[in-house]
Design a protein around this motif. Sequence first.
Motif, PDB file in Angstrom:
ATOM      1  N   GLU A   1      67.323  31.018  43.610  1.00 59.91           N
ATOM      2  CA  GLU A   1      66.895  31.632  42.343  1.00 59.91           C
ATOM      3  C   GLU A   1      65.667  30.926  41.778  1.00 59.91           C
ATOM      4  O   GLU A   1      64.720  31.562  41.296  1.00 59.91           O
ATOM      5  N   GLU A   2      65.683  29.587  41.864  1.00 60.62           N
ATOM      6  CA  GLU A   2      64.533  28.816  41.350  1.00 60.62           C
ATOM      7  C   GLU A   2      63.280  29.132  42.163  1.00 60.62           C
ATOM      8  O   GLU A   2      62.188  29.331  41.602  1.00 60.62           O
ATOM      9  N   THR A   3      63.433  29.204  43.506  1.00 64.46           N
ATOM     10  CA  THR A   3      62.285  29.526  44.370  1.00 64.46           C
ATOM     11  C   THR A   3      61.742  30.916  44.059  1.00 64.46           C
ATOM     12  O   THR A   3      60.519  31.131  43.998  1.00 64.46           O
ATOM     13  N   ALA A   4      62.663  31.887  43.865  1.00 60.34           N
ATOM     14  CA  ALA A   4      62.242  33.266  43.550  1.00 60.34           C
ATOM     15  C   ALA A   4      61.479  33.317  42.235  1.00 60.34           C
ATOM     16  O   ALA A   4      60.451  34.008  42.122  1.00 60.34           O
ATOM     17  N   ASP A   5      61.932  32.573  41.220  1.00 65.43           N
ATOM     18  CA  ASP A   5      61.247  32.552  39.919  1.00 65.43           C
ATOM     19  C   ASP A   5      59.853  31.967  40.061  1.00 65.43           C
ATOM     20  O   ASP A   5      58.868  32.504  39.485  1.00 65.43           O
ATOM     21  N   LEU A   6      59.734  30.885  40.842  1.00 63.63           N
ATOM     22  CA  LEU A   6      58.421  30.263  41.040  1.00 63.63           C
ATOM     23  C   LEU A   6      57.459  31.203  41.753  1.00 63.63           C
ATOM     24  O   LEU A   6      56.282  31.331  41.390  1.00 63.63           O
ATOM     25  N   LEU A   7      57.970  31.865  42.823  1.00 61.52           N
ATOM     26  CA  LEU A   7      57.122  32.797  43.564  1.00 61.52           C
ATOM     27  C   LEU A   7      56.687  33.971  42.695  1.00 61.52           C
ATOM     28  O   LEU A   7      55.538  34.445  42.777  1.00 61.52           O
ATOM     29  N   ALA A   8      57.605  34.485  41.857  1.00 59.01           N
ATOM     30  CA  ALA A   8      57.255  35.603  40.963  1.00 59.01           C
ATOM     31  C   ALA A   8      56.159  35.185  39.975  1.00 59.01           C
ATOM     32  O   ALA A   8      55.204  35.937  39.723  1.00 59.01           O
ATOM     33  N   GLU A   9      56.300  33.975  39.434  1.00 55.76           N
ATOM     34  CA  GLU A   9      55.308  33.465  38.477  1.00 55.76           C
ATOM     35  C   GLU A   9      53.946  33.291  39.149  1.00 55.76           C
ATOM     36  O   GLU A   9      52.904  33.676  38.599  1.00 55.76           O
ATOM     37  N   LYS A  10      53.951  32.743  40.384  1.00 55.90           N
ATOM     38  CA  LYS A  10      52.703  32.521  41.124  1.00 55.90           C
ATOM     39  C   LYS A  10      52.039  33.862  41.466  1.00 55.90           C
ATOM     40  O   LYS A  10      50.810  34.014  41.408  1.00 55.90           O
ATOM     41  N   ALA A  11      52.858  34.852  41.851  1.00 57.42           N
ATOM     42  CA  ALA A  11      52.324  36.186  42.175  1.00 57.42           C
ATOM     43  C   ALA A  11      51.665  36.825  40.960  1.00 57.42           C
ATOM     44  O   ALA A  11      50.594  37.462  41.067  1.00 57.42           O
ATOM     45  N   GLN A  12      52.261  36.642  39.790  1.00 59.82           N
ATOM     46  CA  GLN A  12      51.700  37.207  38.559  1.00 59.82           C
ATOM     47  C   GLN A  12      50.346  36.577  38.239  1.00 59.82           C
ATOM     48  O   GLN A  12      49.378  37.271  37.890  1.00 59.82           O
ATOM     49  N   ILE A  13      50.285  35.231  38.417  1.00 57.53           N
ATOM     50  CA  ILE A  13      49.020  34.522  38.140  1.00 57.53           C
ATOM     51  C   ILE A  13      47.931  34.987  39.106  1.00 57.53           C
ATOM     52  O   ILE A  13      46.790  35.254  38.718  1.00 57.53           O
ATOM     53  N   THR A  14      48.285  35.112  40.384  1.00 57.47           N
ATOM     54  CA  THR A  14      47.306  35.550  41.392  1.00 57.47           C
ATOM     55  C   THR A  14      46.815  36.966  41.097  1.00 57.47           C
ATOM     56  O   THR A  14      45.613  37.287  41.254  1.00 57.47           O
ATOM     57  N   GLU A  15      47.704  37.833  40.667  1.00 56.76           N
ATOM     58  CA  GLU A  15      47.336  39.211  40.340  1.00 56.76           C
ATOM     59  C   GLU A  15      46.351  39.255  39.174  1.00 56.76           C
ATOM     60  O   GLU A  15      45.359  40.008  39.193  1.00 56.76           O
ATOM     61  N   GLU A  16      46.638  38.396  38.159  1.00 55.14           N
ATOM     62  CA  GLU A  16      45.732  38.353  36.995  1.00 55.14           C
ATOM     63  C   GLU A  16      44.360  37.822  37.408  1.00 55.14           C
ATOM     64  O   GLU A  16      43.313  38.318  36.945  1.00 55.14           O
ATOM     65  N   GLU A  17      44.349  36.779  38.309  1.00 55.36           N
ATOM     66  CA  GLU A  17      43.069  36.247  38.785  1.00 55.36           C
ATOM     67  C   GLU A  17      42.293  37.322  39.548  1.00 55.36           C
ATOM     68  O   GLU A  17      41.053  37.428  39.430  1.00 55.36           O
ATOM     69  N   ALA A  18      42.980  38.122  40.371  1.00 55.68           N
ATOM     70  CA  ALA A  18      42.314  39.190  41.127  1.00 55.68           C
ATOM     71  C   ALA A  18      41.694  40.227  40.193  1.00 55.68           C
ATOM     72  O   ALA A  18      40.561  40.705  40.412  1.00 55.68           O
ATOM     73  N   LYS A  19      42.426  40.568  39.118  1.00 53.09           N
ATOM     74  CA  LYS A  19      41.886  41.530  38.128  1.00 53.09           C
ATOM     75  C   LYS A  19      40.636  40.970  37.471  1.00 53.09           C
ATOM     76  O   LYS A  19      39.639  41.680  37.262  1.00 53.09           O
ATOM     77  N   LEU A  20      40.694  39.663  37.133  1.00 53.93           N
ATOM     78  CA  LEU A  20      39.544  39.032  36.462  1.00 53.93           C
ATOM     79  C   LEU A  20      38.328  39.015  37.379  1.00 53.93           C
ATOM     80  O   LEU A  20      37.182  39.299  36.944  1.00 53.93           O
ATOM     81  N   LEU A  21      38.543  38.731  38.665  1.00 56.89           N
ATOM     82  CA  LEU A  21      37.427  38.727  39.633  1.00 56.89           C
ATOM     83  C   LEU A  21      36.855  40.130  39.814  1.00 56.89           C
ATOM     84  O   LEU A  21      35.633  40.305  39.942  1.00 56.89           O
ATOM     85  N   ALA A  22      37.705  41.129  39.841  1.00 55.73           N
ATOM     86  CA  ALA A  22      37.223  42.513  39.963  1.00 55.73           C
ATOM     87  C   ALA A  22      36.380  42.898  38.762  1.00 55.73           C
ATOM     88  O   ALA A  22      35.333  43.578  38.878  1.00 55.73           O
ATOM     89  N   GLN A  23      36.802  42.417  37.579  1.00 52.09           N
ATOM     90  CA  GLN A  23      36.062  42.711  36.350  1.00 52.09           C
ATOM     91  C   GLN A  23      34.678  42.059  36.414  1.00 52.09           C
ATOM     92  O   GLN A  23      33.652  42.674  36.064  1.00 52.09           O
ATOM     93  N   LYS A  24      34.624  40.798  36.891  1.00 49.54           N
ATOM     94  CA  LYS A  24      33.340  40.083  36.997  1.00 49.54           C
ATOM     95  C   LYS A  24      32.423  40.761  38.014  1.00 49.54           C
ATOM     96  O   LYS A  24      31.194  40.841  37.835  1.00 49.54           O
ATOM     97  N   ALA A  25      33.025  41.241  39.127  1.00 50.14           N
ATOM     98  CA  ALA A  25      32.222  41.948  40.132  1.00 50.14           C
ATOM     99  C   ALA A  25      31.614  43.225  39.556  1.00 50.14           C
ATOM    100  O   ALA A  25      30.423  43.569  39.828  1.00 50.14           O
ATOM    101  N   ALA A  26      32.405  43.919  38.740  1.00 53.61           N
ATOM    102  CA  ALA A  26      31.896  45.154  38.113  1.00 53.61           C
ATOM    103  C   ALA A  26      30.742  44.841  37.162  1.00 53.61           C
ATOM    104  O   ALA A  26      29.706  45.550  37.110  1.00 53.61           O
ATOM    105  N   GLU A  27      30.896  43.737  36.413  1.00 51.47           N
ATOM    106  CA  GLU A  27      29.830  43.331  35.485  1.00 51.47           C
ATOM    107  C   GLU A  27      28.573  42.957  36.253  1.00 51.47           C
ATOM    108  O   GLU A  27      27.444  43.264  35.828  1.00 51.47           O
TER     109      GLU A  27
END
Length: 544
Positions: free
Chosen positions: A341-367
Amino acid sequence: QVKWKGKDLFDLVCRTLGLRETWFFGLQYTIKDTVAWLKMDKKVLDHDVPTEEPVTFHFLAKFYPENAEEELVQEITQHLFFLQVKKQILDEKIYCPPEASVLLASYAVQAKYGDYDPNVHKRGFLAQEELLPKRVINLYQMTPEMWEERITAWYAEHRGRARDEAEMEYLKIAQDLEMYGVNYFAIRNKKGTELLLGVDALGLHIYDPDNRLTPKISFPWNEIRNISYSDKEFTIKPLDKKIDVFKFNSSKLRVNKLILQLCIGNHDLFMRRRKADSLEVQQMKAQAREEKARKQMERQRLAREKQMREEAERTRDELERRLMQLKEEATMANEALMRSEETADLLAEKAQITEEEAKLLAQKAAEAEQEMQRIKATAIRTEEEKRLMEQKVLEAEMLALKMAEESERRAKEADQLKQDLQEARESERRAKQKLLEITSKSSYTQSMNSSTTALPTDLPSFNLISESLSFDFKDTDMKRLSMEIEKEKVEYMEKSKHLQEQLNELKTEIEALKLKERETALDILHNENASRGNSKHNTIKKVS
């Protein structure tokens, strides 16, 4: 009471003990360093008893059986003989070789302590017991612990024997000792030669004073025609008139009277053994057989109950062990589940952070793309501005390309994290399922454990209640009992052979520890007899 005769006092003692085989026993007292026995038909106070009070008598066996197992019927009779013979061996009034002393000691321990239990009878439990003659202890360089170890080794083999059985085994071995049941008296023959007269259940025996083991001459009771004395002279007349009359002198008239008493009593018992049993003895033997059979059945019942209890306890222990194992497995599975359960929570949190970073990079590329289009749309008039603008466009294009690559990489990483999260949740589901299985097994084991633990209390009690001990012996029971007795005889013969081998092994084992200089005259004589193959009975046959 003052008017009591010897028989009154003797009968009172026998009634108190519950003893019916009274013909073996008597009341002994000492007068002027000489042993005497209370006469049944004479008043107690008319005897030449000591004047000081209280007047002390010793209740002892006066006559010994030829075969203890066949003649001693009552358990109390066997017990009294066991106590007396054991004391005589320990006091060295009966010579007993070292290896036989160890065997007898093991039967004495079985009679006192019951079956050997290593958890109860630990090292040193015989430290305060007097089990071996001092002569035997002094003859070998052995510590008390070494003696105890050898006694205990044999004691452990006697498992299952009741007290009366162990005492009878003791007597069966002791009755083959040369000095068993023999009363010795100092005498002189016509020539004045000092000799010893031995009186026992088999007859009269003449010994050298230095050798109480091997008689020079023996007169079996069935070969003696007449015994008489006049003053201090004693006469033995053999049945065969061709054989010379044997005469000897004793030191005191009182000793002659004692010798005659013992001769008459032993001769009467000798003849009595060779006749059909009296009604009283037949009745006692029948009762003893029934009692023995009842006790044997009772012991078998108790043995079965004990076995059932032990099996129930073993089953309970096994179930408890299995329950503990299941509890440990459940604990481990629970810990694994928590880690998943602890490993799953950590992986979910890391996946969310990576997704947000990908969105931010896409936004910068568009700019960056918008900036490039704006720059292209701007008119640059001069060549220098054009060159600078081309350089900026090139840099913007490179930056946009890098942003696109980084965005793609982040997107792949997010997909991988999502896949890891899915696997972690699948592992969590399997751990929960295993925990559910273990929990269901534990509840089943606990129910089995509670039912098994309760089992011994439902078994029959060990308490012996008199109402439950009556038996109706049918012909089939008696036939079965006789078959068992026959089987016991065969087993006893095999055991006797095994026993002799064990005695020889022990003798060989401790021989190296013997201190030769401490050997007594009787030890040397016994070894000589043993080397020649002489035993008590074949020696008497030879010299008769």
